[in-house]
Design a protein around this motif. Structure first.
Motif, short mmCIF file in Angstrom:
data_model
loop_
_atom_site.label_atom_id
_atom_site.label_comp_id
_atom_site.label_asym_id
_atom_site.label_seq_id
_atom_site.Cartn_x
_atom_site.Cartn_y
_atom_site.Cartn_z
N CYS A 1 0.83 -1.19 0.00
CA CYS A 1 0.00 0.00 0.00
C CYS A 1 0.88 1.26 0.00
CB CYS A 1 -0.91 -0.15 1.21
SG CYS A 1 -1.28 1.21 2.17
N SER A 2 0.38 2.32 -0.58
CA SER A 2 1.19 3.54 -0.74
C SER A 2 1.24 4.39 0.51
CB SER A 2 0.61 4.41 -1.85
OG SER A 2 0.41 3.67 -3.00
N PHE A 3 0.60 3.94 1.57
CA PHE A 3 0.55 4.75 2.78
C PHE A 3 1.16 3.99 3.94
CE2 PHE A 3 -3.74 4.99 0.64
CZ PHE A 3 -3.34 5.98 -0.26
N LEU A 4 1.80 4.72 4.82
CA LEU A 4 2.24 4.08 6.04
C LEU A 4 2.30 5.10 7.17
CD1 LEU A 4 5.90 4.13 6.32
CD2 LEU A 4 5.21 3.52 4.05
N GLU A 5 2.18 4.58 8.37
CA GLU A 5 2.31 5.46 9.53
C GLU A 5 3.77 5.55 9.89
OE1 GLU A 5 -0.04 3.79 12.62
OE2 GLU A 5 -1.78 5.02 12.09
N TRP A 6 4.21 6.74 10.18
CA TRP A 6 5.62 6.90 10.54
C TRP A 6 5.70 8.02 11.55
CZ3 TRP A 6 9.17 10.92 9.87
CH2 TRP A 6 10.50 10.57 10.10
N ARG A 7 6.27 7.71 12.72
CA ARG A 7 6.18 8.64 13.86
C ARG A 7 4.71 9.04 13.98
NH1 ARG A 7 11.62 12.39 13.57
NH2 ARG A 7 13.08 10.71 13.16
N ASP A 8 4.41 10.35 14.12
CA ASP A 8 2.98 10.68 14.19
C ASP A 8 2.49 11.24 12.86
OD1 ASP A 8 4.55 12.83 14.52
OD2 ASP A 8 3.33 13.81 16.04
N LEU A 9 3.19 10.90 11.78
CA LEU A 9 2.79 11.40 10.46
C LEU A 9 2.32 10.25 9.58
CD1 LEU A 9 5.80 13.76 9.77
CD2 LEU A 9 3.50 14.41 10.45
N LYS A 10 1.68 10.63 8.48
CA LYS A 10 1.32 9.63 7.49
C LYS A 10 2.23 9.85 6.28
CE LYS A 10 -3.19 10.74 7.30
NZ LYS A 10 -4.68 10.64 7.27
N ILE A 11 2.80 8.80 5.79
CA ILE A 11 3.67 8.89 4.62
C ILE A 11 2.89 8.38 3.40
CG2 ILE A 11 5.82 8.12 3.58
CD1 ILE A 11 6.20 9.86 6.05
N VAL A 12 2.95 9.19 2.35
CA VAL A 12 2.31 8.78 1.09
C VAL A 12 3.42 8.76 0.05
CG1 VAL A 12 0.66 9.44 -0.67
CG2 VAL A 12 0.16 9.90 1.73
N TYR A 13 3.59 7.64 -0.64
CA TYR A 13 4.68 7.61 -1.60
C TYR A 13 4.26 6.88 -2.86
CZ TYR A 13 5.50 2.71 -0.56
OH TYR A 13 5.35 1.35 -0.43
N LYS A 14 4.97 7.18 -3.93
CA LYS A 14 4.72 6.46 -5.18
C LYS A 14 6.00 6.43 -6.00
CE LYS A 14 1.51 5.84 -8.88
NZ LYS A 14 0.20 6.08 -9.42
N ARG A 15 6.16 5.35 -6.70
CA ARG A 15 7.37 5.23 -7.49
C ARG A 15 7.05 5.50 -8.96
NH1 ARG A 15 10.94 -0.23 -8.19
NH2 ARG A 15 11.95 0.47 -10.10
#
Lengths: 160, 909
Positions: A46-60
């Motif tokens: 999935c393109s989303f992940l929780e990281w610290r208290d933020l949400k990471i959205v990524y795409k290649r």
């Protein structure tokens, strides 16, 4: 959005844009950590992940990863499309963009981003309007160039 | 190298970048960079004035080097020069360099601000945008000070170009985020809100982000935006996919703007005006309907944009939590996504359903998806999706499905990723307790937890199971039997030994009738684990042994033998040795009656909220607990425990978790309540006021207390501002103080602020600050808070100017040992001369120049004015930049004053 990072499959950072004040040390730490985390993920994940208290959205895209950090109440899907629109803008400007374009014209990549996103928020989502602004600037640049004196030969071969 | 088709093509730069790319090793790269840096440095230092182009090229090279991750310590000045170039391209590179490489060099900031000021007033829109981008990118306080007044004017002026308005809006947003006190909208408010009606979609897109942020902070002033936002949204939602031209994205009209509009509406309750509300409900229904229509394009961009709006609409529906019909429709829609082939949608559906599960209207609808969610927990390949599934199971759990969900979570734990095990364990423990109908199920579940994931079972969890067993006599026999069986396993977790030791020590007699678990068998079983355990567990086991002697006199000689052995009675660990010695003695000399009294069964624990629940609790409701927050919560718990631990003997079984947590206040969460009731005197804010008189003394989610104060001679006046940050009123608001104070208004409306004035007279020197106690009711829960008022002895300083000669003469006069106080301490902040000076001036003494022979040192002089007497004080502060240490020496005519000043100041630097 708190920041946006562009990095290659080899983990080389190609563009970094920070919308929250952080010291250089912290930025480097975040970058290292995130590049590692994202590169470790498998393609179908999935393109989303929780990281610290933020949400990471990524795409290649080809060899480049585009990675945004957003806050809890921000919308993941629309962020994914922010990334896509930015890629479209680069593509349109450079004419089928590749990683090398961003390496050699890094300043342009920043200028385009500033026209599109400001302070971490979408400023202008119309592709035409963003490109118009950049092309206007390029036009100013051309004018200025004509007025310049010819450069030395040494300069041309990059010795100065 | 690609042909540079566009722009100016700085060839020197391109060649340099090529060189760097061709470097075979990190060393080669560094070598090439150093060569380039030396070259640029010599160009910048050279006699020949550089033309604009060269300057731009070198600045750009420096920027490139910095972005590669190397430090750059020069070139700032040249970049600033570029800002005032009239060539756009040079200016642009200058701004880019500044945006990326700002540093707080105050000299430079002034120059940068000047250049920005010129560009802002140039009336050339391209230049204005560049300047605004720069402010938005840097966003420093200095820039806010310089431009926060000007930008709103640009934003609302009739003749400002659209592109400039867009930049101005977001620039202002950035400044507001960093320095909200400097951005005053006041008279501009209504004109800014009306930007929502602007013809230009780009202007609306930019302005709405600003409006949303401002609305969150001042909802009342901006509430007219609701109806404007609804009508704008309605126009977009009902438009055909081609109406909005370039603002249509893959057949979806204005997705970014739609999301932002829906987000803005989440700052407010549902519209009161029936017509507006009707229109909004219509919009939400249309969005839900569109989700069912066949897609207009197969591209993922189309479905992403469409679903982005859908999820934002669902967030709004959940936020309102008042339209059962919409909530159920939202839930059904998410249910479809749970089985979608796109992982992203499955992830978001699980996440969004978590919040739906906590609404009474949709809880049942969410529960119907239990099988799908359990399946996701078992089969999803991505751990972050599995995590969401686990969260959702937790959120949808109730009495009807608890057994199923707990069983699934337990079986998932066997293979769960290490990163989420601790959280899973807490969740299982909480659900098992919360929904336990029969306690034997509860005991089984916790023992299973320890067996499966013993390493992740924290103290809170096993303390809790013991508390419950002790409080319920119907489960004690079962617990003893089960734990006895669990201990038979050849390798059992140490936490199991702890629980086993405690329970058998208390209730082993309940199973002793069976010869298979006779007293000696029980003892031998426990003791077989002894040597593998850590010291705390061994200590616990020794206590279990002495209880055995009481319960089963027939084990006495065996156990005494064990206690008497050298490995116990001469154990190198003091605690173990002491227990062995004392228990041995107790068992030998005490009569059976005495022994029975000392080792009587533990009395029931007072009923209180589970400390595990407290650990997992979070404002946002169940389900959404991230590891990060758990850690924070844990740290906070440990701190509180530290304060309230009365004696080490009380710490077993969570007694040290402090007094019971009182009933939770609505929505704002119980975290606050227990912080309030436990923390005692709060003095975080206190020390910040030693060198200043105004600021925020205290702030949490409910209340903000600001202070303004002034002092003259031995008198002072302090204004306290109590701000209610919630939307609910505080009632019976009282403050008590051991200083004369006018009473404060007993009621603070939601969002309002009241003021209190305190007159202060300093009678004699003092060390303890006056305490201010604040009590009020918020949503029924009594809040109690005690703060140290920042009144310190130095507030009554009168500065005294004197020459070097006088200073040293007086210094010598104050030479009695008790008149001097000295402290050597590490610097807590950067050792910046200007900052130090400002702090010393804030202290209230005169800062004397040219007195100390060492120019790095600071000396000050002042007289403290009290009603009883005047106390002359001298101060010397010696920074040692290399060691990052300070030596502070204070001499006063009164010893208590020297001491107090020294204490106060040591915390400031």
């Amino acid at each position: 959005m708190q920041f946006m990072l562009l990095f290659s499959r080899q983990g080389k950072l190609r563009l970094q844009k920070w919308y929250v004040p952080l010291c250089d040390k912290e930025k480097k730490k975040i970058t290292r950590e995130l590049v590692q985390t994202v590169l470790a993920r498998k393609p179908k994940m999935c393109s989303f992940l929780e990281w610290r208290d933020l949400k990471i959205v990524y795409k290649r895209y080809a060899s480049l990863y585009f990675c945004c950090a957003i806050e809890d109440q921000d919308n993941e899907l629309i962020t994914l499309e922010i990334i896509h629109r930015y890629v479209e803008l680069l593509d349109k400007y450079f004419g089928s963009v590749c990683e090398l374009d961003i390496i050699f014209n890094f300043e342009k990549a920043y200028f385009i981003l500033d026209e599109f996103l400001l302070g971490g928020e979408a400023q202008e989502t119309s592709k035409k309007n963003v490109l118009k602004a950049i092309e206007q600037a390029d036009l100013l640049q051309e004018d200025a160039k004509e007025a310049e004196t010819p450069r030395s030969v040494l300069e041309e071969i990059g010795l100065t | 190298m690609p042909a540079v088709s566009k722009g100016d093509g700085m060839r020197g730069l391109a060649v340099f970048i090529s060189d760097i790319r061709n470097c075979k090793s990190k060393e080669a790269e560094i070598k090439r960079i150093n060569k380039e840096l030396a070259n640029i440095r010599s160009k910048f230092k050279g006699d020949k004035a550089l033309d604009g182009y060269s300057k731009k090229k070198y600045v750009c090279k420096l920027l490139f080097i910095f972005l590669l991750g190397h430090d750059i310590d020069f070139g700032h000045m040249e970049a600033v020069n570029l800002l005032s170039s009239n060539k756009y391209t040079e200016k642009q590179i200058g701004y880019l360099f500044i945006s990326v490489l700002v540093n707080s060099n105050s000299e430079l900031i002034r120059l940068i601000n000047n250049a920005i000021k010129n560009d802002l007033s140039s009336r050339n829109p391209t230049f204005m945008c560049l300047a605004l981008h720069c402010i938005a990118n840097v966003g420093s306080r200095e820039m806010a000070e310089a431009f926060a007044g000007e930008i709103p004017r640009i934003l609302v002026a009739g003749d400002t170009m659209d592109s400039v308005k867009q930049s101005a809006a977001l620039c202002l947003l950035r400044l507001y985020k960093t320095s909200p006190d400097l951005v005053l909208m006041g008279e501009w408010t209504s004109r800014v809100v009306h930007l929502l009606n602007d013809q230009h979609m780009g202007v609306v897109t930019a302005a709405i982000s600003l409006i949303t942020c401002l609305s969150q902070k001042n909802p009342d002033e901006f509430k007219t935006c609701v109806s404007l936002a609804v009508s704008r949204l309605s126009r977009i939602v009902s438009s055909a996919s081609t109406d909005l031209q370039d603002y249509t994205y893959y057949f979806v009209p204005a997705p970014w703007l739609s999301c932002k509009l829906l987000r803005l509406l989440q700052c407010y309750p549902p519209p009161e005006d029936g017509a507006v509300k009707g229109r909004l409900v219509e919009c939400l229904e249309t969005i839900l309907n569109k989700a069912q229509e066949p897609p207009k394009s197969k591209k993922v961009q189309h479905s992403n944009a469409k679903n982005a709006i859908l999820f934002e609409a669902i967030s709004l529906i959940i936020h309102y939590d008042s339209e059962p019909n919409l909530l159920v429709r939202a839930c059904n829609q998410l249910g479809q996504f749970l089985q979608h082939r796109e992982t992203n949608l499955r992830y978001l559906a699980l996440e969004s359903m978590c919040t739906l599960a906590s609404s009474e209207f949709s809880h049942e609808a969410v529960k119907t998806h239990i099988e799908t969610v359990i399946n996701a927990l078992k089969t999803e390949r991505d751990v972050s999706v599995r995590q969401r599934a686990a969260d959702l199971l937790y959120a949808m759990c109730d009495r009807s499905n608890a057994k199923q969900i707990v069983a699934e979570m337990l079986s998932y734990l066997e293979t769960a990723d290490y990163s989420i095990r601790e959280e899973m364990v807490l969740k299982v423990a909480i659900l098992a307790e919360k929904y336990a109908v029969d306690y034997s199920w509860y005991v089984d579940t916790i023992l299973n937890l320890i067996r499966i994931a013993g390493d992740y079972v924290s103290e809170e969890v096993w303390y809790r199971v013991i508390q419950i067993v002790i409080n319920r006599d119907d489960v004690q026999g079962y617990a003893a039997k089960t734990v006895f069986e669990a201990l038979q396993a050849p390798a059992c977790h140490e936490n199991m030994v702890k629980v086993g030791g405690y329970i058998l020590g208390e209730f082993g007699n309940l199973i002793a009738g069976d010869p298979r678990s006779s007293p000696l068998v029980q003892f031998n079983l426990l003791h077989s684990k002894f040597h593998l355990c850590s010291v705390p567990t061994r200590a616990l086991l020794l206590s279990a042994y002495i209880k055995f002697i009481n319960l089963f006199p027939e084990t006495k000689s065996t156990i005494q033998e064990v206690l008497r052995s050298d490995s116990q009675i001469r154990n190198s660990d003091v605690e173990l040795q002491q227990r062995a010695v004392e228990y041995l003695k107790l068992s030998s000399i005490a009569s059976t009656d005495v022994l029975a009294t000392v080792l009587e069964e533990m009395p029931p624990f007072p009923e209180r909220e589970s400390s595990i629940l407290a650990k997992l609790k979070k404002k946002k409701g169940p389900g959404a607990v991230s590891n990060h927050l758990l850690k924070t919560r844990k740290a906070c718990l440990t701190d509180i425990k530290g304060i309230s631990t009365p004696s080490p003997s009380a710490d077993l079984l969570g007694l040290r978790a402090g007094p019971p947590v009182t009933a939770a206040a609505p929505s704002a969460g119980s975290l606050l309540v227990d912080v309030f009731s436990e923390a005692g005197v709060n003095d975080d804010g206190f020390l910040r006021f030693v060198c200043k008189n105004n600021g925020v003394l205290f702030e949490n989610q409910l209340l903000q207390i600001g202070i303004k104060s002034e002092y003259r001679q031995n008198l002072g006046r302090m204004y306290l501002f109590y701000g209610n940050k919630t939307s609910v009123q505080f009632v019976t608001f009282t403050t008590t103080l051991n200083v004369q104070a006018k009473p404060v208004e007993p009621l603070i409306e939601g969002g309002a602020q009241v003021q209190q004035v305190i007159n202060i007279e300093c009678l004699t020197d003092f060390s303890d600050a006056p305490l201010l106690n604040i009590k009020f009711r918020y949503g029924g829960a009594l809040q109690n808070l005690t703060l140290k008022l920042p009144v310190t002895i130095n507030k009554f300083f009168q500065p005294t100017e004197m020459a070097s000669h006088d200073f040293f003469q007086r210094w010598k006069q104050l030479s009695l040992p008790q008149q001097e106080a000295q402290k050597i301490f590490k610097a807590n902040h950067a050792m910046d001369t200007e900052v130090l000076k400002a702090k010393l001036l804030g202290l209230g003494m005169a800062l004397l120049e040219n007195v100390d022979p060492n120019p790095e040192n600071f000396v000050c002089a002042g007289v403290i004015q009290t009603k009883a007497q005047q106390v002359g004080s001298l101060l010397r502060l010696e920074p040692n930049a290399q060691a990052q240490m300070y030596r502070l020496t204070v001499r006063s005519s009164k010893d208590t004053v020297s001491k107090r000043l020294c204490e106060l100041l040591a915390e400031q630097f």
